[in-house]
Enzyme design. Structure first.
Site, PDB file in Angstrom:
ATOM      1  CB  ILE A   1      -0.920   0.022   1.240  1.00  0.00           C
ATOM      2  CG1 ILE A   1      -1.717  -1.292   1.327  1.00  0.00           C
ATOM      3  CG2 ILE A   1      -1.850   1.236   1.202  1.00  0.00           C
ATOM      4  CD1 ILE A   1      -2.576  -1.421   2.574  1.00  0.00           C
TER       5      ILE A   1
ATOM      6  CB  VAL B   1       4.410   1.190   3.972  1.00  0.00           C
ATOM      7  CG1 VAL B   1       3.977   2.571   3.509  1.00  0.00           C
ATOM      8  CG2 VAL B   1       3.596   0.748   5.176  1.00  0.00           C
ATOM      9  CE  LYS B   2       4.200  -0.678  -4.983  1.00  0.00           C
ATOM     10  NZ  LYS B   2       3.437  -0.472  -6.208  1.00  0.00           N
ATOM     11  CB  ILE B   3       8.787   4.177   0.960  1.00  0.00           C
ATOM     12  CG1 ILE B   3       8.147   3.668   2.265  1.00  0.00           C
ATOM     13  CG2 ILE B   3       9.515   5.488   1.159  1.00  0.00           C
ATOM     14  CD1 ILE B   3       7.270   4.664   2.980  1.00  0.00           C
TER      15      ILE B   3
END
Ligand code: E4P
Length: 216
Positions: free
Chosen positions: A57, A83-85
């Site tokens: 996400i 978590v997509k960074i």
């Protein structure tokens, strides 16, 4: 090699999961924006519920504090969330902080080997290289991916390499050979993968011969 579905569409996910080939799911703001009339949090939780593997996400800010705030929130939605960074200096700082908190990350939009190495060093669980977008710039995606895989293997780097941004089946053929851990594939391409004209004609030949046999 694992296959993830690059979609936020529930019907697509249910169909693909029924094939038994999906190990996880990746989303991003563009993918989510294609889903009309949804509540973001509700849809993400629905995906978390049905897909047992990792779910990416993506944060929707380039500000460090906001990235961290969103990441902590998403991570609470499920144990399988990463978590997509976005790749960049702020992204690396975020990954460094989140890694120390035990929050899994996927550093996204990497276009070259050195970005992937930096993301891994900062503590990314996954690093995502974007095949077609690399080729759009005139670079050889296959070479960049293979060199990245080789460096990760040589130095026993733990982060897993995800390949995304596929636009045609030929990309998948080459990506499968590259040695990357994960391919995240959009549904229209996944739907084409089981199909082969020689398989179709062979199966039809068997059925035709069976019909002839029954007439005897
Ligand atoms: C990967 O995680 C990304 O969601 C995705 O593959 C992006 O690719 P595209 O925007 O070039 O289609």
């Amino acid at each position: 090699m694992k296959i993830f579905a690059d979609t936020a569409n529930l019907d697509e996910l249910k169909e693909l999961l029924s094939w038994g080939i999906i190990d996880g799911c990746t989303t991003n703001p563009s993918i989510v924006s294609k889903e009309k009339g949804i509540d973001f949090e509700t849809r993400m939780k629905e995906i978390i519920e049905i897909v047992k593997g990792p779910i990416s996400i993506e944060v929707t800010s380039n500000d460090l504090d906001e990235m961290i705030r969103q990441s902590r929130k998403f991570a609470k939605w499920g144990n399988n969330v990463n978590v997509k960074i976005p790749m960049g200096i702020t992204g690396l700082k975020a990954v460094n902080i989140l890694n120390k908190e035990g929050i899994k990350t996927n550093v996204t939009a990497c276009m070259c080997t050195k970005q992937a190495v930096l993301a891994a060093k900062a503590g990314a669980t996954f690093v995502s290289l974007f095949w077609a977008r690399i080729e759009d710039m005139g670079y050889n995606a296959e070479q960049i991916v293979c060199e990245t895989v080789e460096i990760f293997e040589r130095h026993k780097i733990k982060s897993e390499i995800i390949l995304g941004s596929f636009r045609q089946v030929s990309h998948i053929n080459r990506a499968m050979l590259s040695g990357a851990h994960i391919l995240t594939i959009p549904t229209p391409i996944l739907m084409k993968l089981p199909w082969n004209p020689r398989t179709e004609s062979t199966i039809q030949e068997f059925l035709d011969n069976w019909e002839e046999f029954k007439k005897r």
